[in-house]
Design an enzyme around this catalytic site. Structure first.
Site, PDB file in Angstrom:
ATOM      1  N   HIS A   1      53.916  37.952  37.944  1.00  0.00           N
ATOM      2  CA  HIS A   1      53.017  38.193  39.059  1.00  0.00           C
ATOM      3  C   HIS A   1      53.583  37.579  40.343  1.00  0.00           C
ATOM      4  O   HIS A   1      53.668  36.359  40.469  1.00  0.00           O
ATOM      5  CB  HIS A   1      51.664  37.564  38.727  1.00  0.00           C
ATOM      6  CG  HIS A   1      50.598  37.816  39.735  1.00  0.00           C
ATOM      7  ND1 HIS A   1      49.958  36.801  40.413  1.00  0.00           N
ATOM      8  CD2 HIS A   1      50.037  38.972  40.177  1.00  0.00           C
ATOM      9  CE1 HIS A   1      49.050  37.301  41.217  1.00  0.00           C
ATOM     10  NE2 HIS A   1      49.078  38.624  41.090  1.00  0.00           N
TER      11      HIS A   1
ATOM     12  N   HIS B   1      51.417  39.116  49.967  1.00  0.00           N
ATOM     13  CA  HIS B   1      50.079  39.406  49.441  1.00  0.00           C
ATOM     14  C   HIS B   1      49.015  39.394  50.528  1.00  0.00           C
ATOM     15  O   HIS B   1      48.211  40.318  50.652  1.00  0.00           O
ATOM     16  CB  HIS B   1      49.710  38.400  48.354  1.00  0.00           C
ATOM     17  CG  HIS B   1      48.307  38.551  47.849  1.00  0.00           C
ATOM     18  ND1 HIS B   1      47.224  37.906  48.429  1.00  0.00           N
ATOM     19  CD2 HIS B   1      47.808  39.293  46.835  1.00  0.00           C
ATOM     20  CE1 HIS B   1      46.124  38.259  47.788  1.00  0.00           C
ATOM     21  NE2 HIS B   1      46.440  39.094  46.822  1.00  0.00           N
TER      22      HIS B   1
END
Length: 276
Positions: free
Chosen positions: A21, A63
């Site tokens: 991730h 992100h």
């Protein structure tokens, strides 16, 4: 990237595939090449990244909507040009296990460099391996569908829009936005899609239902803890089940027992160790 140690091959609903991730983001600054190199060295089955558009329409692996948390700058990604973003340090914010920062430990001038999607994919293509590559388009954004259009341009340039091919990354495009997924289906129909669902989402997606043309569900691990039957509901309909973000040993074991297809984790090395 350096050559990795080969991990055990995933079975059909046997050992879940393990995806890093934002790279091995518990060990290295997220979305940096160092984080992906570390993940690759663990023998992961895949990597995950988020993409946003800069003011001059480059896709970068970040992100957050703003740069503040993961760089030494401030401002909104979509209002800053790539050249300005590349001036920032994207690593020194990250603390190591001994309490020192990447700024203290940095001996590699590349460590804090902003990672563009094209650079990340170039590094994966060079490995000549079918690494599972999950790309999440972030919405809402002022650029709307331009995000997906730019993504397809990059994928097409690298030969990654024709479905899964040997010795090339196996791309999956993910989003919480159904509209974004439908745009991708129209632009690149052979690229598999993942509908991401968080714990607060409507329960319609928990009975095995998915938008037309989408065959993979990406479940918040909190859903799996609370309602494990959702995994089987999707499997009965022939859907693959990905679960995020799985960092706790109990969650790893739960996902393995349920037979999920993919575990997405900040700690992929630990997950692979738990799965044996």
């Amino acid at each position: 990237m350096e050559a990795r140690a080969a991990g055990p091959p995933p079975g059909d609903r046997g050992r879940p595939r393990v995806v890093a991730h934002r790279g091995a983001s518990a060990e290295e600054p997220e979305h940096t090449l160092a984080a992906y190199t570390r993940a690759y060295s663990h023998g992961v089955d895949g990597i995950e990244c988020d993409v946003r558009l800069t003011a001059d329409h480059h896709l970068v692996c970040v992100h957050d909507r703003r740069v503040d948390r993961t760089s030494n700058g401030n401002g909104v990604i979509s209002t800053l040009e790539l050249a300005r973003l590349e001036e920032l340090d994207w690593a020194s914010w990250k603390e190591l296990d001994d309490g020192s920062s990447k700024e203290d430990a940095d001996v590699d001038p590349e460590r804090g460099r902003l990672l563009t999607l094209r650079r990340l994919l170039d590094s994966l293509v060079a490995q000549h391996e079918p690494l599972l590559t999950l790309i999440e388009t972030k919405h809402p954004t002022r650029y709307g569908g331009l995000v997906e259009r730019q993504l397809v341009t990059v994928l097409r340039d690298l030969g990654l829009t024709s479905g899964d091919l040997p010795q090339l990354p196996h791309v999956r495009v993910m989003s919480f936005s159904i509209l974004a997924l439908m745009r991708m289906r129209g632009l690149a129909p052979q690229v598999p899609l993942v509908y991401l669902v968080e714990a607060s989402a409507p329960r319609f997606s928990w009975d095995g239902s998915l938008p037309r043309g989408v065959n993979i569900i990406g479940l918040d691990v909190r859903i799996v803890r609370r309602t494990p039957s959702v995994v089987r509901a999707h499997q009965r309909r022939g859907h693959e089940v990905y679960v995020w973000t799985v960092n706790e040993p109990d969650d790893v074991r739960r996902c393995a027992d349920l037979g999920v297809d993919v575990i997405i984790s900040d700690r992929p090395g630990d997950v692979l160790g738990l799965l044996g």
